[in-house]
Design a protein around this motif. Structure first.
Motif, PDB file in Angstrom:
ATOM      1  N   TRP A  67     -41.745  85.627  24.267  1.00 33.26           N
ATOM      2  CA  TRP A  67     -43.080  85.878  24.019  1.00 33.26           C
ATOM      3  C   TRP A  67     -43.531  84.523  24.746  1.00 33.26           C
ATOM      4  N   ASN A  68     -43.113  84.419  26.250  1.00 37.89           N
ATOM      5  CA  ASN A  68     -43.734  83.117  26.529  1.00 37.89           C
ATOM      6  C   ASN A  68     -44.842  83.049  27.564  1.00 37.89           C
ATOM      7  N   LEU A  69     -45.482  81.984  28.053  1.00 34.72           N
ATOM      8  CA  LEU A  69     -46.386  81.904  28.699  1.00 34.72           C
ATOM      9  C   LEU A  69     -46.066  82.410  30.514  1.00 34.72           C
ATOM     10  N   PRO A  70     -46.758  83.480  30.956  1.00 36.85           N
ATOM     11  CA  PRO A  70     -46.371  84.325  31.970  1.00 36.85           C
ATOM     12  C   PRO A  70     -45.639  83.342  33.064  1.00 36.85           C
ATOM     13  N   GLY A  71     -44.426  83.454  33.411  1.00 35.36           N
ATOM     14  CA  GLY A  71     -43.760  82.803  34.669  1.00 35.36           C
ATOM     15  C   GLY A  71     -43.045  81.666  34.005  1.00 35.36           C
ATOM     16  N   THR A  72     -43.180  81.421  32.957  1.00 36.59           N
ATOM     17  CA  THR A  72     -42.467  79.845  32.351  1.00 36.59           C
ATOM     18  C   THR A  72     -41.624  80.216  31.433  1.00 36.59           C
ATOM     19  N   ASP A  73     -40.841  79.159  30.732  1.00 33.34           N
ATOM     20  CA  ASP A  73     -40.016  79.183  29.574  1.00 33.34           C
ATOM     21  C   ASP A  73     -40.671  78.740  28.530  1.00 33.34           C
ATOM     22  N   LYS A  74     -42.081  78.562  28.533  1.00 39.61           N
ATOM     23  CA  LYS A  74     -42.685  77.834  27.399  1.00 39.61           C
ATOM     24  C   LYS A  74     -43.182  78.946  26.471  1.00 39.61           C
ATOM     25  N   PRO A  75     -43.018  79.018  25.265  1.00 41.62           N
ATOM     26  CA  PRO A  75     -43.734  79.796  24.270  1.00 41.62           C
ATOM     27  C   PRO A  75     -45.201  80.043  24.400  1.00 41.62           C
ATOM     28  N   ASP A  76     -45.684  81.281  24.350  1.00 38.15           N
ATOM     29  CA  ASP A  76     -47.272  81.462  24.266  1.00 38.15           C
ATOM     30  C   ASP A  76     -47.864  81.197  22.978  1.00 38.15           C
ATOM     31  N   PRO A  77     -48.765  80.481  22.846  1.00 36.87           N
ATOM     32  CA  PRO A  77     -49.412  80.140  21.427  1.00 36.87           C
ATOM     33  C   PRO A  77     -50.241  81.211  21.117  1.00 36.87           C
ATOM     34  N   LYS A  78     -50.414  82.451  21.809  1.00 36.90           N
ATOM     35  CA  LYS A  78     -51.134  83.446  21.245  1.00 36.90           C
ATOM     36  C   LYS A  78     -50.335  84.592  20.545  1.00 36.90           C
ATOM     37  N   TRP A  79     -49.016  84.393  20.749  1.00 37.18           N
ATOM     38  CA  TRP A  79     -48.184  85.260  20.146  1.00 37.18           C
ATOM     39  C   TRP A  79     -47.350  84.623  18.834  1.00 37.18           C
ATOM     40  N   PHE A  80     -46.684  85.564  18.054  1.00 41.28           N
ATOM     41  CA  PHE A  80     -45.693  85.088  17.175  1.00 41.28           C
ATOM     42  C   PHE A  80     -44.329  85.077  17.781  1.00 41.28           C
ATOM     43  N   GLN A  81     -43.563  83.984  17.575  1.00 47.17           N
ATOM     44  CA  GLN A  81     -42.464  83.613  18.336  1.00 47.17           C
ATOM     45  C   GLN A  81     -41.269  83.995  17.563  1.00 47.17           C
ATOM     46  N   PRO A  82     -40.230  84.538  18.488  1.00 45.48           N
ATOM     47  CA  PRO A  82     -38.962  84.964  17.474  1.00 45.48           C
ATOM     48  C   PRO A  82     -38.121  83.964  16.875  1.00 45.48           C
ATOM     49  N   ARG A  83     -36.821  84.304  16.756  1.00 43.16           N
ATOM     50  CA  ARG A  83     -36.046  83.100  16.377  1.00 43.16           C
ATOM     51  C   ARG A  83     -35.194  82.592  18.088  1.00 43.16           C
ATOM     52  N   PRO A  84     -34.659  81.429  18.177  1.00 40.52           N
ATOM     53  CA  PRO A  84     -34.071  81.207  19.126  1.00 40.52           C
ATOM     54  C   PRO A  84     -32.893  81.991  19.593  1.00 40.52           C
ATOM     55  N   SER A  85     -32.656  82.041  20.808  1.00 43.39           N
ATOM     56  CA  SER A  85     -31.618  82.824  21.326  1.00 43.39           C
ATOM     57  C   SER A  85     -30.543  82.141  22.231  1.00 43.39           C
ATOM     58  N   ASN A  86     -29.375  82.302  21.753  1.00 48.51           N
ATOM     59  CA  ASN A  86     -28.204  81.595  22.672  1.00 48.51           C
ATOM     60  C   ASN A  86     -27.931  81.988  23.763  1.00 48.51           C
ATOM     61  N   SER A  87     -28.510  83.445  24.321  1.00 48.91           N
ATOM     62  CA  SER A  87     -28.266  84.255  25.212  1.00 48.91           C
ATOM     63  C   SER A  87     -29.621  84.717  25.923  1.00 48.91           C
ATOM     64  N   ASN A  88     -30.579  84.096  25.577  1.00 47.82           N
ATOM     65  CA  ASN A  88     -31.942  84.396  26.156  1.00 47.82           C
ATOM     66  C   ASN A  88     -32.441  86.010  25.889  1.00 47.82           C
ATOM     67  N   TYR A  89     -31.810  86.490  24.569  1.00 51.37           N
ATOM     68  CA  TYR A  89     -32.286  87.796  24.449  1.00 51.37           C
ATOM     69  C   TYR A  89     -31.498  88.917  25.064  1.00 51.37           C
TER      70      TYR A  89
END
Length: 204
Positions: A67-89
């Protein structure tokens, strides 16, 4: 000689018939029956537990996603974030990092992640739960702990201009207890929670 040849021909024909029968039964009939039962009795599960919003598939209840900011790998503060993923989900490349708990690289990675999560959510590092900084064995876990959801409430509420109490209520409504009361741990499905958050925002 002739009898041997005749017997060989009979055995070969019997073997070919058996092969044909088993091919039809196990290769056609059995898959069709199992698929039919699955579609009739467990339609949702058989199709990957996909979730639709306004007729469009937005993900699966069984697979985590970013649930990242569009076009980035940074988490979007507007959404609840998941667990980290070793495979990028990515469900095709599931698996953990394979590093032991005492591995210096993993230890440092967890320390860095703990600091980032704490800063991102505006909470002390002591409040950051383990699942916020460690991935699951599958790397696609769709759920987080209630504790991880709770430390995100303030940040999500502020980023969306919502009362904290409203967002906290969403978390409580989407917290599932242990299966049959004793198996597993309480958990929150991130996709379901963010869909509910989106619905709430649409009503504002």
């Amino acid at each position: 000689m002739n009898n041997s040849f005749v017997n060989f021909g009979r055995m070969t024909w019997a073997a070919l018939r058996m092969l044909l029968v088993l091919t039809v039964v196990t290769g056609i009939v059995y898959p069709l029956v199992v698929t039919g039962i699955g579609q009739a009795a467990f339609h949702d599960e058989a199709n990957g537990s996909m979730v639709k919003v306004d007729g469009k598939e937005v993900g699966s209840k069984l697979i985590g996603q970013s649930w990242n900011l569009p076009g980035t790998d940074k988490p979007d503060p507007k959404w609840f974030q998941p667990r980290p993923s070793n495979s990028n989900y990515d469900p095709l490349t599931t698996g953990s990092s394979q590093l032991s708990a005492s591995n210096p690289e993993l230890v440092q990675r967890v320390k860095d992640a703990k600091k980032q999560v704490a800063e991102f959510n505006g909470v002390p590092q002591s409040e950051v739960p383990k699942d916020a900084v460690t991935g699951s064995a599958s790397a696609i876990d769709p759920d987080i702990s209630p504790a991880y959801a709770d430390i995100q409430v303030g940040r999500v509420a502020k980023a969306n201009g919502l009362p904290v109490a409203q967002v906290q209520k969403l978390v409580e409504e989407h917290t599932d207890g242990r299966t049959l009361g004793f198996m597993g741990e309480p958990h929150v499905n991130v996709l379901a929670l963010n869909i509910a958050l989106k619905d709430l925002l649409a009503k504002q």
